[in-house]
Design an enzyme around this catalytic site. Structure first.
Site, short mmCIF file in Angstrom:
data_model
loop_
_atom_site.label_atom_id
_atom_site.label_comp_id
_atom_site.label_asym_id
_atom_site.label_seq_id
_atom_site.Cartn_x
_atom_site.Cartn_y
_atom_site.Cartn_z
N HIS A 49 0.76 -1.25 0.00
CA HIS A 49 0.00 0.00 0.00
C HIS A 49 0.80 1.30 0.00
O HIS A 49 0.19 2.36 -0.15
CB HIS A 49 -0.96 0.02 1.19
CG HIS A 49 -1.93 -1.11 1.18
ND1 HIS A 49 -2.87 -1.29 0.18
CD2 HIS A 49 -2.09 -2.16 2.04
CE1 HIS A 49 -3.56 -2.38 0.43
NE2 HIS A 49 -3.12 -2.92 1.55
N HIS B 295 -3.06 -2.83 8.10
CA HIS B 295 -4.19 -3.10 7.19
C HIS B 295 -4.78 -1.77 6.71
O HIS B 295 -5.05 -0.88 7.53
CB HIS B 295 -5.25 -3.92 7.93
CG HIS B 295 -6.54 -4.06 7.19
ND1 HIS B 295 -6.67 -4.80 6.04
CD2 HIS B 295 -7.77 -3.55 7.45
CE1 HIS B 295 -7.93 -4.72 5.61
NE2 HIS B 295 -8.61 -3.98 6.45
N THR C 94 -5.05 -0.69 -3.41
CA THR C 94 -4.90 0.76 -3.33
C THR C 94 -3.49 1.09 -2.87
O THR C 94 -3.01 0.54 -1.87
CB THR C 94 -5.92 1.36 -2.35
OG1 THR C 94 -7.24 1.02 -2.79
CG2 THR C 94 -5.79 2.87 -2.28
#
Length: 158
Positions: A42, A153, A69
């Protein structure tokens, strides 16, 4: 009665198998801590084309990830978000270790476009400026000691 019981047992095994596969898809490869894997998946300070950027992720997972993303910021900046107020994670209400960014960041959303073959995963990309929500945990002993709490996360973008 026996056929119904047998069918129920088969359905239960299939469901447990699917849950096991789903859980393993979100786990970090063994050689990485959860924070290291978060960074690989990410964090991208310089935007790259999705098809190229996703190769590193797909290499470790041995599959074409459907979507991803990339935040165009630094790991240290995301670590700072971990210091923001704890909130319930929007995508997983059973977790309360999420933190909302206070500023928008540029990001790239990658979406798998074609039939996936591990040797040729093709992605489309969408750029945006958005807030994000990350889940954070205490660092693993293999993580940098200057960060006691680390992102593990990317829960959502807003």
């Amino acid at each position: 009665m026996v056929p119904k019981l047998f069918t129920s047992q088969i359905c239960l095994l299939l469901l447990l198998g699917l849950l096991g596969v789903e859980g393993s898809l979100h786990a970090a490869p063994q050689k990485f801590t959860r924070a290291q894997w978060f960074s690989i998946q990410h964090i991208q300070t310089t935007p790259l084309r999705c098809t190229n950027a996703m190769r590193a992720i797909n290499k470790y997972q041995h599959r074409c990830k459907n979507q991803n993303t990339f935040l165009h910021t630094t790991f240290a900046a995301v670590v700072n978000v971990c210091g923001n107020t704890n909130i319930t994670c929007p995508r997983n209400a059973s977790l309360n270790n999420c933190h909302h960014s206070r500023v928008q960041v540029p990001l790239t959303y990658c979406n798998l476009t074609g039939p996936p073959t591990i040797t040729n995963c093709v992605y489309s990309s969408t750029q945006a400026n958005m807030f994000y929500v990350v889940a954070c945990d205490n660092r693993d002993q293999r993580d940098p000691p200057q960060y006691p709490v680390v992102p593990v996360h990317l829960d959502t973008t807003i």
